[in-house]
Write a protein that holds these residues in place. Structure first.
Motif, PDB file in Angstrom:
ATOM      1  N   THR A  31       8.171   2.854  -1.554  1.00  0.00           N
ATOM      2  CA  THR A  31       7.591   1.536  -1.803  1.00  0.00           C
ATOM      3  C   THR A  31       8.582   0.398  -1.922  1.00  0.00           C
ATOM      4  O   THR A  31       8.183  -0.760  -1.798  1.00  0.00           O
ATOM      5  CB  THR A  31       6.728   1.556  -3.087  1.00  0.00           C
ATOM      6  OG1 THR A  31       7.534   1.925  -4.206  1.00  0.00           O
ATOM      7  CG2 THR A  31       5.557   2.515  -2.937  1.00  0.00           C
ATOM      8  N   ARG A  55      -0.164   2.291   2.355  1.00  0.00           N
ATOM      9  CA  ARG A  55      -0.567   2.335   0.946  1.00  0.00           C
ATOM     10  C   ARG A  55      -0.004   3.603   0.325  1.00  0.00           C
ATOM     11  O   ARG A  55      -0.199   4.699   0.856  1.00  0.00           O
ATOM     12  CB  ARG A  55      -2.082   2.319   0.799  1.00  0.00           C
ATOM     13  CG  ARG A  55      -2.497   2.332  -0.680  1.00  0.00           C
ATOM     14  CD  ARG A  55      -3.968   2.141  -0.868  1.00  0.00           C
ATOM     15  NE  ARG A  55      -4.689   3.358  -0.537  1.00  0.00           N
ATOM     16  CZ  ARG A  55      -5.986   3.513  -0.720  1.00  0.00           C
ATOM     17  NH1 ARG A  55      -6.701   2.522  -1.198  1.00  0.00           N
ATOM     18  NH2 ARG A  55      -6.575   4.637  -0.400  1.00  0.00           N
ATOM     19  N   VAL A  56       0.683   3.442  -0.804  1.00  0.00           N
ATOM     20  CA  VAL A  56       1.296   4.569  -1.504  1.00  0.00           C
ATOM     21  C   VAL A  56       0.727   4.614  -2.911  1.00  0.00           C
ATOM     22  O   VAL A  56       0.755   3.622  -3.633  1.00  0.00           O
ATOM     23  CB  VAL A  56       2.833   4.420  -1.561  1.00  0.00           C
ATOM     24  CG1 VAL A  56       3.457   5.647  -2.228  1.00  0.00           C
ATOM     25  CG2 VAL A  56       3.410   4.197  -0.177  1.00  0.00           C
ATOM     26  N   ARG A  75       0.945   0.817  -4.410  1.00  0.00           N
ATOM     27  CA  ARG A  75       1.647  -0.277  -3.729  1.00  0.00           C
ATOM     28  C   ARG A  75       1.167  -0.312  -2.297  1.00  0.00           C
ATOM     29  O   ARG A  75       1.023   0.724  -1.650  1.00  0.00           O
ATOM     30  CB  ARG A  75       3.161  -0.019  -3.766  1.00  0.00           C
ATOM     31  CG  ARG A  75       4.022  -1.068  -3.110  1.00  0.00           C
ATOM     32  CD  ARG A  75       4.377  -2.169  -4.116  1.00  0.00           C
ATOM     33  NE  ARG A  75       5.051  -3.260  -3.468  1.00  0.00           N
ATOM     34  CZ  ARG A  75       6.351  -3.505  -3.548  1.00  0.00           C
ATOM     35  NH1 ARG A  75       7.121  -2.711  -4.246  1.00  0.00           N
ATOM     36  NH2 ARG A  75       6.876  -4.543  -2.940  1.00  0.00           N
TER      37      ARG A  75
END
Length: 138
Positions: A31, A55-56, A75
């Motif tokens: 991220t 997207r993490v 994130r």
């Protein structure tokens, strides 16, 4: 501009990758924009106006006894390609015993599975190298 994508619904499971470090180290590598720029393979790049998303999410072990991990951090980073292809990736990091981590990867991209597999292979190698270079035991 492309319509919003509900990653939880549209991104299908693609791969599972294990790392020999705690989830927080994997989350940081996946991220931090400066670090992402080092491992994100071509044709992807970070782009504030990118049509796609990375997207993490970092999950924690279930504290309530339901068997489901709880969301701790999330994130979203914009990604793009020179050709303007829209890439969507959903990465979920889950702790494993012995200070290890599992990353479940879901990908929805405008390319074929072989291209996704090649990009994923490069990305995993790059993330492993980045973690090894930045990790100081102790």
């Amino acid at each position: 501009m492309a319509a919003p994508v509900d990653l939880a619904v549209q991104v299908r499971p693609h791969a599972v990758v294990e790392f020999g470090v705690v989830p927080e180290l994997v989350f940081e590598a996946l991220t931090d924009p400066g670090r992402v720029s080092r491992w994100l393979p071509e044709p992807l790049r970070l782009d504030e106006d990118g049509p796609g998303l990375l997207r993490v999410r970092l999950h924690t072990p279930d504290a309530g006894g339901t068997g489901d991990p709880g969301l701790r951090h999330q994130r979203v980073l914009p990604v793009a390609t020179e050709s303007g292809d829209a890439w969507y990736a959903n990465l979920v990091i889950t702790p494993l015993p012995d200070a290890r981590s599992r990353v479940d990867v879901g990908v929805l991209g405008e390319c074929d599975r072989e291209q996704i597999d090649a990009i994923l292979k490069q990305a995993v190698a790059g993330v492993r190298d980045d973690i090894a270079e930045s990790f100081t035991p102790g």
